[in-house]
Scaffold this motif. Structure first.
Motif, PDB file in Angstrom:
ATOM      1  N   GLU A  82       0.863  -1.373   0.214  1.00  0.00           N
ATOM      2  CA  GLU A  82       0.504  -0.168   0.033  1.00  0.00           C
ATOM      3  C   GLU A  82       1.316   1.517  -0.400  1.00  0.00           C
ATOM      4  N   PRO A  83       1.567   1.237  -1.271  1.00  0.00           N
ATOM      5  CA  PRO A  83       2.664   2.841  -1.155  1.00  0.00           C
ATOM      6  C   PRO A  83       1.745   4.000  -0.605  1.00  0.00           C
ATOM      7  N   ALA A  84       0.552   4.350  -1.204  1.00  0.00           N
ATOM      8  CA  ALA A  84      -0.545   5.811  -0.788  1.00  0.00           C
ATOM      9  C   ALA A  84      -0.263   5.898   0.748  1.00  0.00           C
ATOM     10  N   ALA A  85      -1.155   4.313   1.274  1.00  0.00           N
ATOM     11  CA  ALA A  85      -0.733   4.719   3.097  1.00  0.00           C
ATOM     12  C   ALA A  85       0.677   4.095   3.881  1.00  0.00           C
ATOM     13  N   PHE A  86       1.483   3.956   2.415  1.00  0.00           N
ATOM     14  CA  PHE A  86       2.563   4.318   4.053  1.00  0.00           C
ATOM     15  C   PHE A  86       3.358   5.423   3.339  1.00  0.00           C
ATOM     16  N   ASP A  87       3.263   6.164   2.164  1.00  0.00           N
ATOM     17  CA  ASP A  87       3.389   7.848   2.255  1.00  0.00           C
ATOM     18  C   ASP A  87       2.770   8.490   2.828  1.00  0.00           C
ATOM     19  N   ARG A  88       1.208   8.449   3.952  1.00  0.00           N
ATOM     20  CA  ARG A  88       0.415   9.171   4.777  1.00  0.00           C
ATOM     21  C   ARG A  88       1.396   8.357   5.475  1.00  0.00           C
ATOM     22  N   LEU A  89       2.061   7.749   5.949  1.00  0.00           N
ATOM     23  CA  LEU A  89       2.428   7.638   7.460  1.00  0.00           C
ATOM     24  C   LEU A  89       3.666   8.723   7.200  1.00  0.00           C
ATOM     25  N   ARG A  90       4.288   8.270   6.747  1.00  0.00           N
ATOM     26  CA  ARG A  90       5.721   9.214   6.207  1.00  0.00           C
ATOM     27  C   ARG A  90       5.333  10.341   6.504  1.00  0.00           C
ATOM     28  N   LYS A  91       4.246  11.149   6.448  1.00  0.00           N
ATOM     29  CA  LYS A  91       3.970  11.992   6.096  1.00  0.00           C
ATOM     30  C   LYS A  91       3.628  12.858   7.591  1.00  0.00           C
ATOM     31  N   ALA A  92       2.960  11.885   7.795  1.00  0.00           N
ATOM     32  CA  ALA A  92       2.308  12.549   9.402  1.00  0.00           C
ATOM     33  C   ALA A  92       3.799  12.233  10.292  1.00  0.00           C
ATOM     34  N   ILE A  93       4.102  11.573   9.981  1.00  0.00           N
ATOM     35  CA  ILE A  93       5.892  10.667  11.231  1.00  0.00           C
ATOM     36  C   ILE A  93       6.254  11.823  10.455  1.00  0.00           C
ATOM     37  N   ASP A  94       7.079  12.814   9.530  1.00  0.00           N
ATOM     38  CA  ASP A  94       7.293  13.765   9.512  1.00  0.00           C
ATOM     39  C   ASP A  94       7.218  15.128  10.041  1.00  0.00           C
ATOM     40  N   ALA A  95       5.920  15.141  10.076  1.00  0.00           N
ATOM     41  CA  ALA A  95       4.846  16.407  10.557  1.00  0.00           C
ATOM     42  C   ALA A  95       5.279  16.615  11.672  1.00  0.00           C
ATOM     43  N   ALA A  96       4.980  15.475  12.635  1.00  0.00           N
ATOM     44  CA  ALA A  96       4.848  14.755  14.219  1.00  0.00           C
ATOM     45  C   ALA A  96       6.824  15.337  14.224  1.00  0.00           C
ATOM     46  N   ARG A  97       7.002  14.910  13.962  1.00  0.00           N
ATOM     47  CA  ARG A  97       8.773  15.469  13.870  1.00  0.00           C
ATOM     48  C   ARG A  97       9.024  16.377  13.816  1.00  0.00           C
ATOM     49  N   ALA A  98       8.508  17.603  13.018  1.00  0.00           N
ATOM     50  CA  ALA A  98       8.731  18.533  12.749  1.00  0.00           C
ATOM     51  C   ALA A  98       8.134  19.404  14.095  1.00  0.00           C
TER      52      ALA A  98
END
Length: 46
Positions: free
Chosen positions: A10-26
């Motif tokens: 599920e590349p789209a789900a992976f990308d959403r999770l990666r973006k959410a993690i990046d936002a949380a880290r920021a």
């Protein structure tokens, strides 16, 4: 991110999770910097 096959399955789900993690880290980094600024101000007042 505990699912090593998520990107392939599920590349789209992976990308959403990666973006959410990046936002949380920021957000965490910004909060950390603010904490340090405030701690410095408290120390200056002491």
């Amino acid at each position: 991110m505990a699912d090593p096959d998520l990107y392939a399955r599920e590349p789209a789900a992976f990308d959403r999770l990666r973006k959410a993690i990046d936002a949380a880290r920021a957000e965490k980094d910004a909060a950390e910097l603010r904490w340090l600024e405030l701690a410095g101000q408290v120390e200056a007042l002491s």
